[in-house]
Design a protein around this motif. Structure first.
Motif, PDB file in Angstrom:
ATOM      1  N   GLY A   1       0.807  -1.214   0.000  1.00  0.00           N
ATOM      2  CA  GLY A   1       0.000   0.000   0.000  1.00  0.00           C
ATOM      3  C   GLY A   1       0.838   1.260   0.000  1.00  0.00           C
ATOM      4  N   ILE A   2       1.904   1.277   0.802  1.00  0.00           N
ATOM      5  CA  ILE A   2       2.782   2.445   0.847  1.00  0.00           C
ATOM      6  C   ILE A   2       3.427   2.685  -0.512  1.00  0.00           C
ATOM      7  CG2 ILE A   2       4.964   3.304   1.766  1.00  0.00           C
ATOM      8  CD1 ILE A   2       2.794   3.709   3.734  1.00  0.00           C
ATOM      9  N   GLU A   3       3.816   1.614  -1.199  1.00  0.00           N
ATOM     10  CA  GLU A   3       4.413   1.761  -2.527  1.00  0.00           C
ATOM     11  C   GLU A   3       3.419   2.375  -3.499  1.00  0.00           C
ATOM     12  OE1 GLU A   3       6.132  -1.848  -3.895  1.00  0.00           O
ATOM     13  OE2 GLU A   3       7.489  -2.050  -2.178  1.00  0.00           O
ATOM     14  N   HIS A   4       2.164   1.948  -3.434  1.00  0.00           N
ATOM     15  CA  HIS A   4       1.135   2.534  -4.297  1.00  0.00           C
ATOM     16  C   HIS A   4       0.890   3.998  -3.936  1.00  0.00           C
ATOM     17  CE1 HIS A   4      -0.257  -0.787  -6.780  1.00  0.00           C
ATOM     18  NE2 HIS A   4      -0.124  -1.584  -5.737  1.00  0.00           N
ATOM     19  N   PHE A   5       0.910   4.312  -2.653  1.00  0.00           N
ATOM     20  CA  PHE A   5       0.696   5.692  -2.209  1.00  0.00           C
ATOM     21  C   PHE A   5       1.759   6.609  -2.803  1.00  0.00           C
ATOM     22  CE2 PHE A   5       1.008   9.347   0.561  1.00  0.00           C
ATOM     23  CZ  PHE A   5      -0.302   9.605   0.937  1.00  0.00           C
ATOM     24  N   ASP A   6       3.006   6.140  -2.832  1.00  0.00           N
ATOM     25  CA  ASP A   6       4.107   6.948  -3.337  1.00  0.00           C
ATOM     26  C   ASP A   6       4.097   7.075  -4.860  1.00  0.00           C
ATOM     27  OD1 ASP A   6       5.072   7.409  -0.793  1.00  0.00           O
ATOM     28  OD2 ASP A   6       6.500   5.744  -0.847  1.00  0.00           O
ATOM     29  N   LYS A   7       3.533   6.091  -5.557  1.00  0.00           N
ATOM     30  CA  LYS A   7       3.671   6.043  -7.015  1.00  0.00           C
ATOM     31  C   LYS A   7       2.383   6.321  -7.776  1.00  0.00           C
ATOM     32  CE  LYS A   7       7.347   2.545  -6.768  1.00  0.00           C
ATOM     33  NZ  LYS A   7       7.718   1.146  -7.114  1.00  0.00           N
ATOM     34  N   ASP A   8       1.234   5.918  -7.218  1.00  0.00           N
ATOM     35  CA  ASP A   8      -0.008   5.906  -7.985  1.00  0.00           C
ATOM     36  C   ASP A   8      -0.913   7.082  -7.644  1.00  0.00           C
ATOM     37  OD1 ASP A   8       0.938   3.559  -9.009  1.00  0.00           O
ATOM     38  OD2 ASP A   8      -0.320   2.272  -7.758  1.00  0.00           O
ATOM     39  N   LYS A   9      -1.841   7.347  -8.533  1.00  0.00           N
ATOM     40  CA  LYS A   9      -2.855   8.369  -8.312  1.00  0.00           C
ATOM     41  C   LYS A   9      -4.247   7.749  -8.165  1.00  0.00           C
ATOM     42  CE  LYS A   9       0.132  11.689  -8.823  1.00  0.00           C
ATOM     43  NZ  LYS A   9       0.569  12.507  -7.687  1.00  0.00           N
ATOM     44  N   ASP A  10      -4.329   6.417  -8.145  1.00  0.00           N
ATOM     45  CA  ASP A  10      -5.615   5.729  -8.034  1.00  0.00           C
ATOM     46  C   ASP A  10      -6.090   5.794  -6.582  1.00  0.00           C
ATOM     47  OD1 ASP A  10      -7.778   4.011  -7.897  1.00  0.00           O
ATOM     48  OD2 ASP A  10      -6.886   2.513  -9.220  1.00  0.00           O
ATOM     49  N   SER A  11      -6.930   6.781  -6.283  1.00  0.00           N
ATOM     50  CA  SER A  11      -7.342   7.010  -4.899  1.00  0.00           C
ATOM     51  C   SER A  11      -8.154   5.851  -4.338  1.00  0.00           C
ATOM     52  CB  SER A  11      -8.144   8.312  -4.791  1.00  0.00           C
ATOM     53  OG  SER A  11      -9.295   8.261  -5.610  1.00  0.00           O
ATOM     54  N   LYS A  12      -8.927   5.170  -5.215  1.00  0.00           N
ATOM     55  CA  LYS A  12      -9.717   4.040  -4.736  1.00  0.00           C
ATOM     56  C   LYS A  12      -8.813   2.898  -4.296  1.00  0.00           C
ATOM     57  CE  LYS A  12     -13.480   0.883  -5.949  1.00  0.00           C
ATOM     58  NZ  LYS A  12     -14.488   0.498  -6.964  1.00  0.00           N
ATOM     59  N   LEU A  13      -7.782   2.615  -5.085  1.00  0.00           N
ATOM     60  CA  LEU A  13      -6.851   1.541  -4.737  1.00  0.00           C
ATOM     61  C   LEU A  13      -6.098   1.894  -3.460  1.00  0.00           C
ATOM     62  CD1 LEU A  13      -5.483  -1.136  -5.475  1.00  0.00           C
ATOM     63  CD2 LEU A  13      -3.848   0.180  -6.846  1.00  0.00           C
ATOM     64  N   ILE A  14      -5.612   3.132  -3.370  1.00  0.00           N
ATOM     65  CA  ILE A  14      -4.890   3.552  -2.175  1.00  0.00           C
ATOM     66  C   ILE A  14      -5.799   3.544  -0.971  1.00  0.00           C
ATOM     67  CG2 ILE A  14      -3.695   5.492  -1.091  1.00  0.00           C
ATOM     68  CD1 ILE A  14      -2.701   6.228  -3.933  1.00  0.00           C
ATOM     69  N   GLY A  15      -7.055   3.977  -1.149  1.00  0.00           N
ATOM     70  CA  GLY A  15      -8.022   3.941  -0.052  1.00  0.00           C
ATOM     71  C   GLY A  15      -8.263   2.536   0.453  1.00  0.00           C
ATOM     72  N   SER A  16      -8.272   1.570  -0.464  1.00  0.00           N
ATOM     73  CA  SER A  16      -8.437   0.179  -0.061  1.00  0.00           C
ATOM     74  C   SER A  16      -7.273  -0.284   0.804  1.00  0.00           C
ATOM     75  CB  SER A  16      -8.542  -0.721  -1.303  1.00  0.00           C
ATOM     76  OG  SER A  16      -9.649  -0.351  -2.100  1.00  0.00           O
ATOM     77  N   TYR A  17      -6.063  -0.016   0.346  1.00  0.00           N
ATOM     78  CA  TYR A  17      -4.873  -0.389   1.114  1.00  0.00           C
ATOM     79  C   TYR A  17      -4.867   0.290   2.486  1.00  0.00           C
ATOM     80  CZ  TYR A  17      -2.223  -2.925  -2.491  1.00  0.00           C
ATOM     81  OH  TYR A  17      -1.764  -3.868  -3.391  1.00  0.00           O
ATOM     82  N   ALA A  18      -5.172   1.578   2.505  1.00  0.00           N
ATOM     83  CA  ALA A  18      -5.103   2.339   3.756  1.00  0.00           C
ATOM     84  C   ALA A  18      -6.112   1.843   4.769  1.00  0.00           C
ATOM     85  CB  ALA A  18      -5.309   3.826   3.468  1.00  0.00           C
ATOM     86  N   ASN A  19      -7.356   1.670   4.341  1.00  0.00           N
ATOM     87  CA  ASN A  19      -8.409   1.265   5.263  1.00  0.00           C
ATOM     88  C   ASN A  19      -8.230  -0.173   5.745  1.00  0.00           C
ATOM     89  OD1 ASN A  19     -10.830   3.299   5.643  1.00  0.00           O
ATOM     90  ND2 ASN A  19     -10.099   3.585   3.552  1.00  0.00           N
ATOM     91  N   ILE A  20      -7.893  -1.070   4.831  1.00  0.00           N
ATOM     92  CA  ILE A  20      -7.721  -2.469   5.228  1.00  0.00           C
ATOM     93  C   ILE A  20      -6.506  -2.623   6.143  1.00  0.00           C
ATOM     94  CG2 ILE A  20      -7.215  -4.796   4.373  1.00  0.00           C
ATOM     95  CD1 ILE A  20      -8.942  -4.123   1.909  1.00  0.00           C
ATOM     96  N   SER A  21      -5.427  -1.904   5.851  1.00  0.00           N
ATOM     97  CA  SER A  21      -4.244  -1.965   6.717  1.00  0.00           C
ATOM     98  C   SER A  21      -4.580  -1.488   8.121  1.00  0.00           C
ATOM     99  CB  SER A  21      -3.122  -1.101   6.135  1.00  0.00           C
ATOM    100  OG  SER A  21      -2.649  -1.633   4.921  1.00  0.00           O
ATOM    101  N   LYS A  22      -5.290  -0.367   8.207  1.00  0.00           N
ATOM    102  CA  LYS A  22      -5.673   0.167   9.515  1.00  0.00           C
ATOM    103  C   LYS A  22      -6.565  -0.820  10.253  1.00  0.00           C
ATOM    104  CE  LYS A  22      -8.420   2.674  12.458  1.00  0.00           C
ATOM    105  NZ  LYS A  22      -9.685   2.255  13.077  1.00  0.00           N
TER     106      LYS A  22
END
Length: 373
Positions: free
Chosen positions: A305-326
């Motif tokens: 998720g952190i790698e996607h946060f640094d590289k991607d602009k897909d907010s839905k994908l990053i939101g998935s990683y962030a929420n599930i990780s938390k």
């Protein structure tokens, strides 16, 4: 360890954190918890070492680092027995300012932040609103072209007594007037070093040493130049903050869970019953091994998720990683928890977003089920 890759500068910063935690060890944090004392000496040394300004851009005197390093620092504080609750507010508020504050705020305040001023408090939550932040009632009205006057009632505002700045979330257009409920919200940077006279606060006792306050803003005057970003667009700036904040909390909970596992393993090795360490019994081994396996899986997912946060602009994908990780990191830490750190972990079952609301997010935004609220 939490992350997969670090450069030499980041390794040096994390080594500094680990050395600091040898001085401020778990006995220090237990003593602060028992006495309900704010860890001011720790935070002062943390700032003096430059650790509080890692997210500030280099052109403003900071280290210019990103989310990964902030998460690593939070993790290292917790895995060493500390309580990073007193730091993460500084980081997510700094993230907000770095992304959305204009030139005037940067020139006026960023140097002070780098030199040790503490951006620790976000005044968002209100007693009758809960998680539906668009319904806040705190109102900011223009007194003239240079000044806003804010009146409102906030609750569970963390670390306010010891903060130098507070970011106030207020309505500049009342809820019942706006066409879209997310419009009409504005963020204000309040310099508490010069502006406490119109702020009344009362400390709230909680399960752990959170230094949380109920706050009344009574005709609080704030310069118009201290508006963060655009007037009436503040809610969207908060959304930008949420994913970063969830990753930060996940890193803290991973640190807590790892500390719990280390404590359990140490005790299981050294506690002898009937001539054998209790760690030789499967009834003791299996629960510890189960939590360890779950934690390692979450760490891998978190790093993706952190790698996607640094590289991607897909907010839905990053939101998935962030929420599930938390969500998962908090559940694992809660399942493994003991004493002081169990109480510290409990906060993140309900804040800054409850576990049930995270499940609602997953159902609606990832599984495309109808919205439930």
């Amino acid at each position: 360890m939490l992350a997969r890759v670090q450069d030499e500068e980041e390794k040096l910063i994390l080594s500094t954190v680990n050395e600091l935690m040898k001085k401020y060890d778990e006995r220090y944090w237990l003593d602060k918890d028992l006495k309900r004392e704010f860890p001011l000496d720790f935070l002062q040394e943390f700032s003096e070492l430059g650790l509080g300004s890692v997210l500030i851009p280099k052109e403003n005197g900071g280290a210019g680092k990103g989310l990964r390093l902030a998460c690593e620092i939070l993790y290292h504080v917790n895995v060493n027995g500390g309580n990073s609750y007193f730091i993460h507010g500084h980081y997510y508020n700094t993230t907000l300012l770095v992304k959305h504050a204009g030139k005037l705020i940067r020139e006026k305040y960023f140097e002070g932040i780098v030199k040790g001023a503490k951006v620790l408090s976000l005044a968002l939550t209100e007693p009758d609103v809960g998680s539906d932040s668009t319904r806040i009632k705190t109102l900011a009205r223009k007194k003239d072209d240079r000044t806003y006057v804010i009146n409102g009632h906030k609750i569970f505002i963390s670390r306010l007594k010891y903060s130098d700045f507070m970011i106030v979330v207020a309505r500049t257009i009342p809820y019942d007037v706006v066409e879209r409920k997310t419009d009409g919200i504005t963020l204000f940077l309040v310099d508490l070093r010069v502006s406490r006279d119109n702020i009344d606060m009362k400390e709230i006792k909680t399960m752990s040493n959170t230094s949380a306050f109920e706050v009344f803003l009574n005709n609080l005057e704030v310069p118009a130049e201290n508006v963060i970003g655009e007037v009436n667009r503040g809610f969207y700036y908060l959304l930008d903050l949420l994913n970063a904040e969830r990753f930060m909390i996940a890193s803290e909970m991973i640190g807590n869970a790892e500390w719990f596992i280390n404590k359990a393993v140490e005790y299981a090795r050294n506690r002898v019953v009937f001539g054998k360490p209790i760690g030789s019994y499967q009834g003791v081994q299996f629960p510890i091994a189960k939590v360890y396996a779950e934690l390692e899986a979450v760490k891998s997912y978190f790093n993706d998720g952190i790698e996607h946060f640094d590289k991607d602009k897909d907010s839905k994908l990053i939101g998935s990683y962030a929420n599930i990780s938390k969500y998962l990191a908090t559940e694992i830490a809660w399942e493994a928890g003991i004493e002081r750190k169990l109480r510290e972990t409990r906060l993140y079952k309900v804040a800054p977003v409850s576990q049930n609301l995270v499940l609602s997010y997953i159902a609606n935004h990832i599984l495309n089920l109808p919205k439930s609220y």
